[in-house]
Design an enzyme around this catalytic site. Structure first.
Site, PDB file in Angstrom:
ATOM      1  N   ASN A   1      42.490  35.477  44.450  1.00  0.00           N
ATOM      2  CA  ASN A   1      43.108  36.461  45.574  1.00  0.00           C
ATOM      3  C   ASN A   1      43.338  37.653  45.146  1.00  0.00           C
ATOM      4  O   ASN A   1      43.731  38.731  45.585  1.00  0.00           O
ATOM      5  CB  ASN A   1      43.948  35.714  46.435  1.00  0.00           C
ATOM      6  CG  ASN A   1      44.658  36.783  47.192  1.00  0.00           C
ATOM      7  OD1 ASN A   1      44.461  37.192  48.275  1.00  0.00           O
ATOM      8  ND2 ASN A   1      46.091  36.910  46.551  1.00  0.00           N
ATOM      9  N   HIS A   2      43.993  37.597  43.612  1.00  0.00           N
ATOM     10  CA  HIS A   2      44.586  38.885  42.849  1.00  0.00           C
ATOM     11  C   HIS A   2      43.873  40.044  42.802  1.00  0.00           C
ATOM     12  O   HIS A   2      42.645  39.737  42.914  1.00  0.00           O
ATOM     13  CB  HIS A   2      45.248  38.292  41.488  1.00  0.00           C
ATOM     14  CG  HIS A   2      43.804  38.067  40.538  1.00  0.00           C
ATOM     15  ND1 HIS A   2      43.387  36.742  40.642  1.00  0.00           N
ATOM     16  CD2 HIS A   2      43.165  38.729  39.600  1.00  0.00           C
ATOM     17  CE1 HIS A   2      42.241  36.647  39.616  1.00  0.00           C
ATOM     18  NE2 HIS A   2      41.969  37.906  39.110  1.00  0.00           N
TER      19      HIS A   2
ATOM     20  N   TYR B   1      37.786  49.953  43.339  1.00  0.00           N
ATOM     21  CA  TYR B   1      38.236  48.751  44.097  1.00  0.00           C
ATOM     22  C   TYR B   1      36.785  48.191  44.705  1.00  0.00           C
ATOM     23  O   TYR B   1      36.368  47.079  44.495  1.00  0.00           O
ATOM     24  CB  TYR B   1      39.093  49.107  44.883  1.00  0.00           C
ATOM     25  CG  TYR B   1      39.683  47.847  46.114  1.00  0.00           C
ATOM     26  CD1 TYR B   1      40.305  46.759  45.596  1.00  0.00           C
ATOM     27  CD2 TYR B   1      38.815  47.916  47.315  1.00  0.00           C
ATOM     28  CE1 TYR B   1      40.526  45.904  46.580  1.00  0.00           C
ATOM     29  CE2 TYR B   1      39.294  46.862  48.139  1.00  0.00           C
ATOM     30  CZ  TYR B   1      40.233  45.878  47.695  1.00  0.00           C
ATOM     31  OH  TYR B   1      40.393  45.068  48.462  1.00  0.00           O
TER      32      TYR B   1
ATOM     33  N   GLU C   1      52.565  45.057  51.718  1.00  0.00           N
ATOM     34  CA  GLU C   1      53.434  46.175  51.333  1.00  0.00           C
ATOM     35  C   GLU C   1      52.479  46.998  50.553  1.00  0.00           C
ATOM     36  O   GLU C   1      52.837  48.304  50.939  1.00  0.00           O
ATOM     37  CB  GLU C   1      54.377  45.495  50.605  1.00  0.00           C
ATOM     38  CG  GLU C   1      55.827  45.835  51.088  1.00  0.00           C
ATOM     39  CD  GLU C   1      56.734  45.271  50.120  1.00  0.00           C
ATOM     40  OE1 GLU C   1      57.287  44.198  50.286  1.00  0.00           O
ATOM     41  OE2 GLU C   1      57.190  45.831  49.122  1.00  0.00           O
TER      42      GLU C   1
HETATM   43  N1  LIG Z   1      45.787  44.088  52.083  1.00  0.00           N
HETATM   44  C1  LIG Z   1      44.602  44.661  52.290  1.00  0.00           C
HETATM   45  O1  LIG Z   1      44.514  45.420  53.455  1.00  0.00           O
HETATM   46  C2  LIG Z   1      43.287  43.932  52.054  1.00  0.00           C
HETATM   47  C3  LIG Z   1      43.504  43.010  51.020  1.00  0.00           C
HETATM   48  N2  LIG Z   1      42.314  42.606  50.517  1.00  0.00           N
HETATM   49  C4  LIG Z   1      42.105  41.751  49.351  1.00  0.00           C
HETATM   50  O2  LIG Z   1      43.291  40.641  49.551  1.00  0.00           O
HETATM   51  C5  LIG Z   1      43.574  40.108  48.541  1.00  0.00           C
HETATM   52  C6  LIG Z   1      45.064  40.242  48.493  1.00  0.00           C
HETATM   53  O3  LIG Z   1      45.709  41.528  48.859  1.00  0.00           O
HETATM   54  P1  LIG Z   1      47.091  41.941  49.025  1.00  0.00           P
HETATM   55  O4  LIG Z   1      47.930  40.815  49.236  1.00  0.00           O
HETATM   56  O5  LIG Z   1      47.171  43.256  49.885  1.00  0.00           O
HETATM   57  O6  LIG Z   1      47.352  42.439  47.530  1.00  0.00           O
HETATM   58  P2  LIG Z   1      48.937  42.567  47.030  1.00  0.00           P
HETATM   59  O7  LIG Z   1      49.028  43.890  46.397  1.00  0.00           O
HETATM   60  O8  LIG Z   1      49.949  42.321  47.855  1.00  0.00           O
HETATM   61  O9  LIG Z   1      49.012  41.435  45.849  1.00  0.00           O
HETATM   62  C7  LIG Z   1      48.212  41.470  44.829  1.00  0.00           C
HETATM   63  C8  LIG Z   1      48.778  40.171  43.904  1.00  0.00           C
HETATM   64  O10 LIG Z   1      47.730  40.262  42.632  1.00  0.00           O
HETATM   65  C9  LIG Z   1      48.586  39.960  41.377  1.00  0.00           C
HETATM   66  N3  LIG Z   1      48.235  40.882  40.243  1.00  0.00           N
HETATM   67  C10 LIG Z   1      47.995  42.189  40.203  1.00  0.00           C
HETATM   68  N4  LIG Z   1      47.746  42.352  38.872  1.00  0.00           N
HETATM   69  C11 LIG Z   1      47.580  41.277  38.490  1.00  0.00           C
HETATM   70  C12 LIG Z   1      46.882  40.988  37.189  1.00  0.00           C
HETATM   71  N5  LIG Z   1      46.473  41.798  36.331  1.00  0.00           N
HETATM   72  N6  LIG Z   1      47.011  39.721  36.718  1.00  0.00           N
HETATM   73  C13 LIG Z   1      47.188  38.740  37.791  1.00  0.00           C
HETATM   74  N7  LIG Z   1      47.768  39.045  38.831  1.00  0.00           N
HETATM   75  C14 LIG Z   1      47.903  40.192  39.333  1.00  0.00           C
HETATM   76  C15 LIG Z   1      50.069  40.662  42.016  1.00  0.00           C
HETATM   77  O11 LIG Z   1      51.317  40.094  41.243  1.00  0.00           O
HETATM   78  P3  LIG Z   1      51.963  40.972  40.040  1.00  0.00           P
HETATM   79  O12 LIG Z   1      51.950  42.106  40.243  1.00  0.00           O
HETATM   80  O13 LIG Z   1      53.133  40.075  39.942  1.00  0.00           O
HETATM   81  O14 LIG Z   1      50.959  40.292  39.052  1.00  0.00           O
HETATM   82  C16 LIG Z   1      50.186  40.196  43.283  1.00  0.00           C
HETATM   83  O15 LIG Z   1      50.500  38.921  43.518  1.00  0.00           O
HETATM   84  C17 LIG Z   1      43.048  41.041  47.354  1.00  0.00           C
HETATM   85  O16 LIG Z   1      41.808  40.567  46.806  1.00  0.00           O
HETATM   86  C18 LIG Z   1      42.411  42.406  47.964  1.00  0.00           C
HETATM   87  O17 LIG Z   1      41.464  43.009  47.504  1.00  0.00           O
HETATM   88  C19 LIG Z   1      40.819  42.871  51.185  1.00  0.00           C
HETATM   89  C20 LIG Z   1      40.902  43.546  52.243  1.00  0.00           C
HETATM   90  C21 LIG Z   1      42.002  44.283  52.824  1.00  0.00           C
HETATM   91  C1  LIG Z   2      39.045  47.320  53.257  1.00  0.00           C
HETATM   92  C2  LIG Z   2      40.041  48.319  53.815  1.00  0.00           C
HETATM   93  C3  LIG Z   2      39.852  49.422  54.958  1.00  0.00           C
HETATM   94  C4  LIG Z   2      39.206  48.509  56.158  1.00  0.00           C
HETATM   95  C5  LIG Z   2      39.223  49.125  57.407  1.00  0.00           C
HETATM   96  O1  LIG Z   2      39.025  50.194  57.535  1.00  0.00           O
HETATM   97  O2  LIG Z   2      39.479  48.306  58.534  1.00  0.00           O
HETATM   98  C6  LIG Z   2      40.872  49.022  52.563  1.00  0.00           C
HETATM   99  C7  LIG Z   2      41.708  50.369  53.044  1.00  0.00           C
HETATM  100  C8  LIG Z   2      42.853  50.423  52.206  1.00  0.00           C
HETATM  101  C9  LIG Z   2      42.444  49.503  51.143  1.00  0.00           C
HETATM  102  C10 LIG Z   2      43.670  48.959  50.282  1.00  0.00           C
HETATM  103  C11 LIG Z   2      44.381  49.959  49.530  1.00  0.00           C
HETATM  104  O3  LIG Z   2      44.185  51.048  49.414  1.00  0.00           O
HETATM  105  C12 LIG Z   2      45.804  49.330  48.879  1.00  0.00           C
HETATM  106  C13 LIG Z   2      45.484  48.423  47.861  1.00  0.00           C
HETATM  107  C14 LIG Z   2      44.742  48.963  46.537  1.00  0.00           C
HETATM  108  C15 LIG Z   2      44.605  48.048  45.640  1.00  0.00           C
HETATM  109  O4  LIG Z   2      43.913  48.845  44.381  1.00  0.00           O
HETATM  110  C16 LIG Z   2      43.451  47.175  45.986  1.00  0.00           C
HETATM  111  C17 LIG Z   2      43.744  46.558  47.310  1.00  0.00           C
HETATM  112  C18 LIG Z   2      44.454  47.255  48.376  1.00  0.00           C
HETATM  113  C19 LIG Z   2      44.995  46.171  49.311  1.00  0.00           C
HETATM  114  C20 LIG Z   2      43.483  47.941  49.061  1.00  0.00           C
HETATM  115  C21 LIG Z   2      42.348  46.940  49.782  1.00  0.00           C
HETATM  116  C22 LIG Z   2      41.292  47.342  50.773  1.00  0.00           C
HETATM  117  C23 LIG Z   2      41.596  48.423  51.554  1.00  0.00           C
HETATM  118  C24 LIG Z   2      42.903  47.647  52.856  1.00  0.00           C
END
Ligand SMILES: NC(=O)C1=CN([C@@H]2O[C@H](COP(=O)(O)OP(=O)(O)OC[C@H]3O[C@@H](n4cnc5c(N)ncnc54)[C@H](OP(=O)(O)O)[C@@H]3O)[C@@H](O)[C@H]2O)C=CC1
Ligand SMILES: C[C@H](CCC(=O)O)[C@H]1CC[C@H]2[C@@H]3C(=O)C[C@@H]4C[C@H](O)CC[C@]4(C)[C@H]3CC[C@]12C
Length: 303
Positions: free
Chosen positions: A129-130, A193, A231
């Protein structure tokens, strides 16, 4: 002879038969698998959650804890992970442990697998998930950043899978890969990304085929998420996107359900992810246009 020109009977057929049948098939697939989930299915299961210090990963750890799973969480920030572990114990986890470190470092992958092997006696579910930090803006041409992000968001997923596979084969376990709509369709402002998420689809969908040919009893679930209210995502994109974000708690639960039921893919939220994707192969330009209309580029922060 028919009184109408040729295209009309075809359109009528589409509207009356094909579209309702397609709707029924989709509804059946969606509801039949969701209804079978029971939280007890996770009791005593050994699960690794990566990226579990914040966002969706953190919420997945809490759901798993409530279900009585043994959770092993990882990310870089040890202090946050410590709090997650304490909360998991309070919520009723079978056990809760952490390994801190960057996924860029092979030592982290190695340590995780070692802890699972020696302290949990194996692994039932690997939730990848990271996600590394990137920018939300026009592609800036920085190739080094693309490479770094590929290492974190893609290659480390491959490395974790390779290292954990012997344990997962023994348990008949599951791999859950958290991806995005941006890994199925071209979205603006997340070019590096997006590339990493498309790569995940290619690797894991192909690997799933090989597992099937070789009768490897390890499921692979690819999760296609829309905008979620974590966040980091809110900070980066809320001002620019016209889409309203979905809640991270519910999202986390849907991922766990899909992985447990060994679904091929999870779409969350279903209507705003799966349905637009139906246009992808037949009306790609229309889909591109609809996607662009959900963005307000004038609100992007100055780079
Ligand atoms: N939020 C969204 O709108 C969307 C999210 N996603 C996907 O869902 C998943 C979770 O997203 P979200 O919860 O928003 O992400 P967050 O940014 O909230 O969390 C990311 C996590 O990854 C960890 N992380 C970052 N860099 C590293 C590293 N180098 N090594 C190990 N761990 C790392 C961070 O912890 P730390 O900094 O402590 O390492 C944190 O725990 C991702 O795969 C994202 O692509 C997909 C579509 C939409
Ligand atoms: C897939 C999302 C758009 C979906 C929609 O329109 O319904 C993306 C739009 C914003 C992206 C996130 C973002 O910009 C913040 C993070 C940036 C990080 O580098 C990657 C993870 C993000 C949570 C990223 C994930 C995809 C979007 C939500």
């Amino acid at each position: 002879l028919p009184s109408l020109p040729a295209p009309f009977p075809t359109m009528g057929l589409l509207q009356k038969i094909l579209i309702p049948v397609l709707g029924l098939v989709l509804a059946f697939c969606f509801y039949s698998s969701r209804e079978n989930f029971k939280p007890e299915m996770l009791r005593g299961k050994r699960v690794i959650v990566t990226g579990a210090s914040t966002g969706i990963g953190e919420q997945m750890a809490y759901h798993l804890a409530r279900m009585g799973a043994h959770v092993l969480v990882t990310a870089r920030t040890e202090a946050k992970l410590q709090q997650v572990v304490e909360r998991c114990r309070a919520l009723g986890a079978g056990s809760a442990r952490l390994v801190s470190g960057s996924m860029e470092d092979v030592a982290t992958t190695r340590q995780l697998v070692e802890v699972a092997e020696t302290e949990l006696g194996g692994l039932d579910m690997l939730i990848l998930n990271h996600v590394g930090k990137s920018y939300f803006n026009y592609f800036d041409g920085d190739v080094g950043h693309v490479q770094k992000l590929l290492n974190i968001n893609f290659l480390s997923y491959v490395a974790m899978t390779v290292s954990a596979l012997p344990m997962l084969k023994r348990s008949g376990g599951s791999i859950v890969v958290v991806s995005s709509m941006a890994g199925k369709v071209g979205f603006p402002f997340t070019v590096p990304y997006s590339a990493t998420k498309f790569a995940l689809d290619g690797f894991f969908s192909s690997l799933r085929q090989e597992f099937s040919i070789q009768s490897v009893n390890v499921s692979i679930t690819l999760c296609i998420l829309g905008f979620i209210d974590t966040e980091n995502a809110m900070r980066a994109a809320a001002d620019v996107l016209l889409t309203s974000p979905a809640p991270k708690e519910e999202c986390a639960l849907e991922i766990i359900k899909g992985g447990t039921l060994r679904q091929r893919e999870v779409y969350y939220r279903y209507a705003s992810t799966k349905l637009p994707l139906l246009l992808r192969d037949w009306a790609a330009e229309l889909l591109d246009l609809l996607v662009r209309q959900r963005y307000r580029p004038e609100r992007l922060r100055a780079a």
